[in-house]
Structures are given as structure tokens and as C-alpha cells.
Design an enzyme around this catalytic site. Structure first.
Site, PDB file in Angstrom:
ATOM      1  N   LYS A 266     -24.861  52.802  89.333  1.00 24.77           N
ATOM      2  CA  LYS A 266     -24.501  52.416  87.967  1.00 24.77           C
ATOM      3  C   LYS A 266     -25.547  51.407  87.480  1.00 24.77           C
ATOM      4  O   LYS A 266     -25.881  50.467  88.184  1.00 24.77           O
ATOM      5  CB  LYS A 266     -23.086  51.796  88.002  1.00 24.77           C
ATOM      6  CG  LYS A 266     -22.368  51.829  86.684  1.00 24.77           C
ATOM      7  CD  LYS A 266     -20.867  51.674  86.832  1.00 24.77           C
ATOM      8  CE  LYS A 266     -20.258  51.546  85.437  1.00 24.77           C
ATOM      9  NZ  LYS A 266     -18.822  51.667  85.378  1.00 24.77           N
ATOM     10  N   GLU A 350      -2.133  55.365  83.431  1.00 27.93           N
ATOM     11  CA  GLU A 350      -1.203  54.681  82.516  1.00 27.93           C
ATOM     12  C   GLU A 350       0.240  55.125  82.738  1.00 27.93           C
ATOM     13  O   GLU A 350       1.172  54.322  82.664  1.00 27.93           O
ATOM     14  CB  GLU A 350      -1.616  54.939  81.062  1.00 27.93           C
ATOM     15  CG  GLU A 350      -2.888  54.221  80.620  1.00 27.93           C
ATOM     16  CD  GLU A 350      -4.181  54.892  81.068  1.00 27.93           C
ATOM     17  OE1 GLU A 350      -4.111  56.001  81.658  1.00 27.93           O
ATOM     18  OE2 GLU A 350      -5.263  54.307  80.850  1.00 27.93           O
ATOM     19  N   ARG A 378      -1.032  57.484  76.318  1.00 30.38           N
ATOM     20  CA  ARG A 378      -0.947  58.379  77.472  1.00 30.38           C
ATOM     21  C   ARG A 378       0.337  58.155  78.272  1.00 30.38           C
ATOM     22  O   ARG A 378       0.807  59.050  78.955  1.00 30.38           O
ATOM     23  CB  ARG A 378      -2.164  58.209  78.381  1.00 30.38           C
ATOM     24  CG  ARG A 378      -2.139  59.214  79.485  1.00 30.38           C
ATOM     25  CD  ARG A 378      -3.453  59.457  80.112  1.00 30.38           C
ATOM     26  NE  ARG A 378      -4.366  60.166  79.249  1.00 30.38           N
ATOM     27  CZ  ARG A 378      -5.576  60.521  79.614  1.00 30.38           C
ATOM     28  NH1 ARG A 378      -6.017  60.231  80.816  1.00 30.38           N
ATOM     29  NH2 ARG A 378      -6.362  61.166  78.790  1.00 30.38           N
TER      30      ARG A 378
HETATM   31  C1  LIG Z   1      -6.953  56.971  79.566  1.00 30.86           C
HETATM   32  C2  LIG Z   1      -8.040  55.933  79.636  1.00 30.86           C
HETATM   33  N1  LIG Z   1      -7.799  54.758  80.246  1.00 30.86           N
HETATM   34  C3  LIG Z   1      -8.784  53.827  80.304  1.00 30.86           C
HETATM   35  C4  LIG Z   1     -10.001  54.062  79.771  1.00 30.86           C
HETATM   36  C5  LIG Z   1     -11.070  52.996  79.773  1.00 30.86           C
HETATM   37  N2  LIG Z   1     -12.241  53.396  80.553  1.00 30.86           N
HETATM   38  C6  LIG Z   1     -13.362  53.864  79.996  1.00 30.86           C
HETATM   39  S1  LIG Z   1     -14.539  54.248  81.099  1.00 30.86           S
HETATM   40  C7  LIG Z   1     -13.570  53.763  82.372  1.00 30.86           C
HETATM   41  C8  LIG Z   1     -14.089  53.813  83.772  1.00 30.86           C
HETATM   42  C9  LIG Z   1     -14.475  55.168  84.147  1.00 30.86           C
HETATM   43  O1  LIG Z   1     -15.034  55.117  85.422  1.00 30.86           O
HETATM   44  P1  LIG Z   1     -15.875  56.342  85.949  1.00 30.86           P
HETATM   45  O2  LIG Z   1     -15.187  57.602  85.615  1.00 30.86           O
HETATM   46  O3  LIG Z   1     -16.191  56.087  87.367  1.00 30.86           O
HETATM   47  O4  LIG Z   1     -17.189  56.292  85.070  1.00 30.86           O
HETATM   48  P2  LIG Z   1     -18.392  55.231  85.121  1.00 30.86           P
HETATM   49  O5  LIG Z   1     -18.186  54.340  83.956  1.00 30.86           O
HETATM   50  O6  LIG Z   1     -18.350  54.508  86.417  1.00 30.86           O
HETATM   51  O7  LIG Z   1     -19.597  56.052  84.954  1.00 30.86           O
HETATM   52  C10 LIG Z   1     -12.332  53.310  81.921  1.00 30.86           C
HETATM   53  C11 LIG Z   1     -11.270  52.770  82.769  1.00 30.86           C
HETATM   54  C12 LIG Z   1     -10.205  55.296  79.135  1.00 30.86           C
HETATM   55  N3  LIG Z   1     -11.360  55.594  78.541  1.00 30.86           N
HETATM   56  N4  LIG Z   1      -9.214  56.210  79.089  1.00 30.86           N
END
Ligand SMILES: Cc1ncc(C[n+]2csc(CCOP(=O)(O)OP(=O)(O)O)c2C)c(N)n1
Length: 603
Positions: A266, A350, A378
Site C-alpha cells: 500500500k 456493518e 448496509r
Molecule cells: C460498506 C463499507 N464500509 C466501509 C467502507 C469504508 N472503506 C473504504 S475503503 C476501506 C478499506 C478497504 O480495504 P481493502 O479492500 O483492503 O482496500 P485497500 O484500501 O487496502 O486497497 C473501507 C473500510 C466502505 N467503503 N464501504
């Protein structure tokens, strides 16, 4: 559109460098997602090299990592408008580009979208293949397994690239994340590159790869996915373009569901970001050289909520709490580090967060669910079915209520008033400034008769502290802040601050008005409302008009045969675009100047 299919590996590597520079320059000036999108550049180049974006559905989970895709598909020149009002969105958006297959912003929808696409492709007898890019954090959500469950059964051709940077926004949570980490340590990882090359070299140029042969080659390292009926390949190095491209080519040939497990870093390409993933997940403008933010962070409702809850939790061991993968965003991080046994991050889950807190309430604890308005959507069935029918006193602290700014339509927190006020047993209230937010947390803590929810905006309130006297919340009690016998501005939550700004403009124009802070949408202070003499009611709140407070007051007025004129300045029945709150409200004509103008015209 950049034609990358004719490029050699060196040219592709140069392109990756150029894309990273462009992303860094733009995000340092405009803010946005950074570390996820930097880490995904090579995988996205691979997708564009092997698949055909003109026909194959490119599906990005959350889509905050898709900047490289935007840059490769006609948005290079407009990229400096990223997340600005009227500019390009920070997420994929078909209305913006024909190369964005689907709207995304909420996590873990991508595999379902791909399964839908694969079904349609089969029915239409077309030669296309959906390709998904999903992060390891997104793998914590139930929706992913609902989709895999069907995909493995139907065996439709879908290529899933699992971008494993070992991070969600914060630390990834749970057994799946542990499992993925374990895969890294396996022998397959070390020997993969060499084995892979030998394998490819051993293949005659014109041979038709049979799926069986390839299946035999790949180890059963990803047994979990194989049990689901998917082919598992990996882990591969998600920054080695040669490896990515060859693996994708094979996955495409298999014509069945395949998951490619790619390890990435990352923040790849920006030294300051590598290793400090959480800070760099989403950033405001910063100095590229030092990595320091251009503006110092100011006080926010999130911080006030977090501090107050920490204070209460230090006194009462019955207080417990949860966040669904947003420890910093919701302010739960401090509580989790102070009381790790009572405050949990459950990952992007959620639904699970809401239901598990219902049980804790049943068992006599005092649970707080700290959640963004948009993400509570959600867990809505769980709010109704698991919390409200049982009437368990779960406290919902709804952050990012109202217009959230640059994240735009997928993230606006404008529906919670509408979707919660119709649920029996739910108590709904809202603070108007930092001081009343502390009172709101206290009220939620003390109130035990039913579930309750209070909402507050991203950042600061419209209203500064100290303008109106601070009183405790009393169930179902509103407050008249300024009396008037003709015109009443009725505000709710952050809307009270806007009502006060409107009030000042009206005053400058020689018009006297009053202000009511509704405080509770449910139960409504019917007694107080009936005593209001003013017959013109102007409703101001930062939520959708449909299902909102104006409609509710109109119903109340009708039921009670009151003779009132009601006009609501809540948000219109449309998805609200990205931009700063001020710009977006101006565009919607819901900023204080537009509202005052309309009231003056009305009078
Ligand atoms: C339903 C929902 N809950 C929380 C989020 C907030 N959110 C956005 S990106 C993320 C992390 C995603 O992690 P990953 O899939 O590993 O992607 P990375 O950012 O590490 O590339 C979160 C929790 C979201 N977008 N949707």
C-alpha cells in the site's frame, strides 16, 4: 485512450512510474485516496494489458483504488479536477466515462456485480469476461461470500484479482486476513517466479492450454477458495508486471472462476506512505516533499464524540462499542486502545456490527455503534429486525451525517433521518454544536428504554459553541432558541446552525424570525410545536426532503388541524454530487444565502 497493448515491459514500467507521479501530484494538491491507489497501479496496468476495457467489465471494489484506470481511460487531462465540484469523481462512475462499468463507493459489492455480468454475458452468448479488483479488507464483508457461494457453484468465467496489501483502512480484521497472511509464508510464494517461468517456457507457442493441465500445475495453496469452487493462483508479486500479465493471461484462458492472489505494498512508490498506510489511505492536500498536511486538522464532531465516550467508558464498564472498519474515521480507535476488551473493530461488516451489539444490549451492556450515516444503510435490516423489534437499547452514533464533500454521491449521509424515523421503537435526536454533542452522548448513555440514534456532521458544526445556552437532552423535548410570532425557522441538528445563519441574513434585511431547535425527530415535541404562534414554518436540516422533517411536520400539522404554511429546505430527491459542502449546497440552492433569498421572496 492510452493504447498499452503494444507496449513492452519496460514501457509499461515507465508508464506505471508516470501514473504514480501524476497521482501523487494531484492528490497532494487536491486530496483524495492515496496509498490504496498507488499500490494498485501495476495490477490495473495488467488488467488493461490483458483484458479489453471496451468490452470486458472492469469492476473495482469500493473503487477508491481505480485512479490508474481513470488515467488510462481518457481522464488524464481532467485528472486535476479530481474530487472537485464539477470535476471527476474519486470513484468509478459510468455517468463520467463509458469505461467505468459500475458505480462503487461502498465496499465488497464487486464479486456480485461480476456474477451478474457473467450471467448476462452467458445469456447474451457474448465473448466477454468480467475482471474484478478487490482488496483484502473488502474480503471481510459477508456480501463477498454470498457472491462466491454462487459463483463457485455456477462456475461462470470471472477473474478476481485479490489485491492483498495486508491492510484495510486500519489493520485488517479477522480469520480471513490471517489466512491470507499465512498464504504468503507458504513455499509456493518463494518458488513461484521460477516455477512460473519454467512452466510458460515449457509450453509450445501454439498449444491450446487445457484447463486441466493448468489446474494440475497450480498448487492447492488456496484451499479455502478451491473449496468454494474457484481456481486459486498465487500469491504473486503485484508489482511485477511480467508476472501479473502472464498470470492474468492464464486466468483468462481458464474460462472459469479464478482468484489471483496478488501481494502489493500500500502506498507503493511514495516512501513516506509505505509503512504508514492508515494515515495515507485518504488524505487532504499535503507537501509532497515532507508529507506534512498543508492545513492543520481542526476540531471535529468525531473527536468530540470520541473524547466524551472515552470519559464515560472510563467510569462505566458496561459501555461497549463497535466500528465496522473505520476506527479512525469514527473516533473508536482511542477507545479500542484504552479498552481493547470492550471496543471492537469487526472489519467491513456493518450488519454483523449492528446485530452483535443488539445481543450485548440484551445481556445488559450499553453498546455504542459508531458508524457513518451512509454505511448504516448496509445494516438497515439488522436495525429493524435485530435491534428495534427486540427493543434493545443500542446507541447509534451516526457520523458523517449530511453532505460529506469530496466523496460524493455514494457517501452522502442524507437518508438516515428518513430511513430511521419510520422504524418503531427508535428514538432519534441530534446535537447542534460541539457542546450539545457531548450532551447527546450523555443522553444516549443514560437512556435505556429503547434503541436511539443521534447524528452529527463530518468536521465541524455550522454553529459555533456558545451562541445558545446548552441544555441537557430530555426525551422528546425541543427548544425554542429565539421567539417570534410570525416566522419560525425550524432546525434539526446541523440545520440549526444553518437556520441561525439564515436568521442573521433575514435580520440584515429587516425581517425578524424565530428559531426552534427540534432536537428530537422521534418522539416529536408535539406539545411545544402546538404552542408556536408563528404560522410560517421554514424547515432547515441536512438530510433528504423525501421522508424528511418537513414531510413529518406537514403530517403533524394535518393531523392536528393546525393552520400552518410549511416549506422545507432539506435536500432534493436526487443523488447529490461531490464537491465542498458550500459548493454543493449552493448548487442545490440550499446554502444560507439561497434559503434566505427564497424566504424573502416567499414573504
Ligand atoms: C460498506 C463499507 N464500509 C466501509 C467502507 C469504508 N472503506 C473504504 S475503503 C476501506 C478499506 C478497504 O480495504 P481493502 O479492500 O483492503 O482496500 P485497500 O484500501 O487496502 O486497497 C473501507 C473500510 C466502505 N467503503 N464501504
Amino acid at each position: 485512450m492510452t493504447d498499452i497493448k503494444t507496449m513492452n515491459i519496460k514501457e509499461l514500467q515507465d508508464l506505471a512510474k508516470k501514473i504514480r507521479e501524476k497521482i501523487l501530484l494531484t492528490v497532494s494538491q487536491k486530496g483524495g485516496h492515496l496509498s490504496s491507489t498507488l499500490g494498485a497501479v501495476d495490477l490495473i496496468i495488467g488488467m488493461h494489458y490483458v483484458f479489453d476495457v471496451k468490452k470486458d467489465p472492469f469492476i473495482f471494489d469500493v473503487s477508491h483504488q481505480a485512479y490508474a484506470h481513470k488515467l488510462l481511460t481518457d481522464r488524464w487531462d481532467r485528472f486535476d479536477t479530481l474530487r472537485q465540484f464539477g470535476g471527476i469523481s474519486g470513484y468509478t462512475k459510468p455517468a463520467e466515462s463509458e469505461y467505468d462499468y459500475f458505480v462503487a463507493g461502498h465496499s465488497s459489492t464487486s464479486i456480485s456485480i461480476a456474477v451478474g455480468a457473467a450471467k448476462a454475458i452467458k445469456l447474451k452468448k457474448e465473448n466477454r469476461i468480467p475482471v474484478v479488483l478487490i482488496g483484502d479488507g473488502a474480503m471481510s464483508a459477508g456480501m463477498v461470500y454470498e457472491a462466491l457461494n454462487e459463483l463457485g457453484y455456477l462456475k461462470l468465467p470471472v477473474v478476481i484479482i485479490l489485491n492483498d496489501n495486508e491492510m484495510s483502512i486500519g489493520k485488517p480484521i479477522g480469520a480471513i486476513s490471517k489466512y491470507l497472511t499465512k498464504l504468503k509464508a507458504g513455499k509456493f510464494y518463494q518458488g513461484f517466479k521460477e516455477k512460473f517461468k519454467t512452466f510458460l517456457n515449457s509450453m509450445p507457442k501454439d498449444i491450446k492450454f487445457t484447463a486441466k493441465k493448468i489446474e494440475e500445475f497450480f498448487s492447492v495453496n488456496g484451499i479455502f477458495f478451491e473449496e468454494f469452487g474457484l481456481e486459486y493462483i498465487g500469491p504473486i508479486n503485484g508489482h511485477n508486471l511480467e508476472e501479473i500479465i502472464e498470470t492474468l493471461k492464464i486466468a483468462k484462458m481458464l474460462k472459469k472462476p479464478v482468484i489471483i492472489h496478488a501481494k502489493t505494498i500500500k502506498g507503493k512508490g511514495y516512501k513516506q506512505a509505505e509503512g504508514y498506510y492508515e494515515h495515507w489511505h485518504g488524505v487532504s492536500p499535503f507537501d509532497l516533499k515532507t508529507g506534512k498536511p498543508l492545513k492543520e486538522p481542526t476540531m471535529s464532531a468525531t473527536k468530540v464524540f470520541s473524547k466524551k465516550l472515552l470519559e464515560l467508558a472510563s467510569r462505566d464498564e458496561k459501555i461497549v462499542g463497535v466500528t465496522a472498519a473505520m476506527p479512525s474515521g469514527t473516533g473508536m480507535k482511542d477507545l479500542m486502545s484504552e479498552f481493547p476488551e470492550r471496543f471492537w473493530d469487526v472489519g467491513i461488516a456493518e450488519q454483523h456490527a449492528v446485530t452483535s451489539m443488539a445481543t450485548l444490549a440484551k445481556e445488559g451492556f450499553k453498546p455504542f455503534v459508531a458508524i457513518y450515516s451512509t454505511f448504516l444503510q448496509r445494516g438497515y435490516d439488522q436495525v429493524i429486525h435485530d435491534v428495534c423489534i427486540g427493543n434493545f437499547p443500542v446507541r447509534f452514533a451516526i457520523d458523517r451525517a449530511g453532505i460529506v464533500g469530496a466523496d460524493g454521491e455514494t457517501h452522502q449521509g442524507v437518508f438516515d433521518v428518513g430511513y430511521l424515523r419510520i422504524v418503531p421503537n427508535m428514538v432519534l435526536f441530534a446535537p447542534r454544536d460541539f457542546e450539545t454533542l457531548k450532551k447527546a452522548v450523555e443522553f444516549a448513555y443514560i437512556y435505556e428504554k429503547s434503541p436511539c440514534a443521534f447524528r452529527y456532521p463530518r468536521g465541524a458544526f455550522e454553529l459555533d459553541d456558545g451562541i445558545f445556552e446548552v441544555k441537557d437532552f430530555e426525551l422528546g423535548k425541543a427548544e425554542i432558541l429565539i421567539e417570534n410570532k410570525k416566522i419560525m425557522l425550524i432546525g434539526y441538528g446541523n440545520g440549526v446552525g444553518k437556520a441561525y445563519k439564515v436568521w442573521k441574513i433575514l435580520k440584515q434585511n429587516g425581517i425578524d424570525a424565530g428559531i426552534v431547535d427540534l432536537r428530537f425527530v422521534k418522539p416529536l415535541d408535539e406539545e411545544l410545536l402546538k404552542t408556536i404562534e408563528a404560522d410560517k414554518w421554514y424547515v432547515i436540516s441536512d438530510n433528504a426532503k423525501k421522508g424528511g422533517i418537513g414531510e413529518m411536520l406537514a403530517g403533524f400539522v394535518e393531523e392536528n388541524n393546525l393552520n400552518k404554511y410549511i416549506k422545507s429546505f432539506e435536500y432534493p430527491d436526487e443523488f447529490i454530487p461531490h464537491g465542498s459542502v458550500k459548493e454543493v449546497e449552493k448548487f442545490l440552492k440550499k446554502d444560507e444565502e439561497s434559503i434566505a433569498k427564497e424566504i424573502i421572496k416567499d414573504l
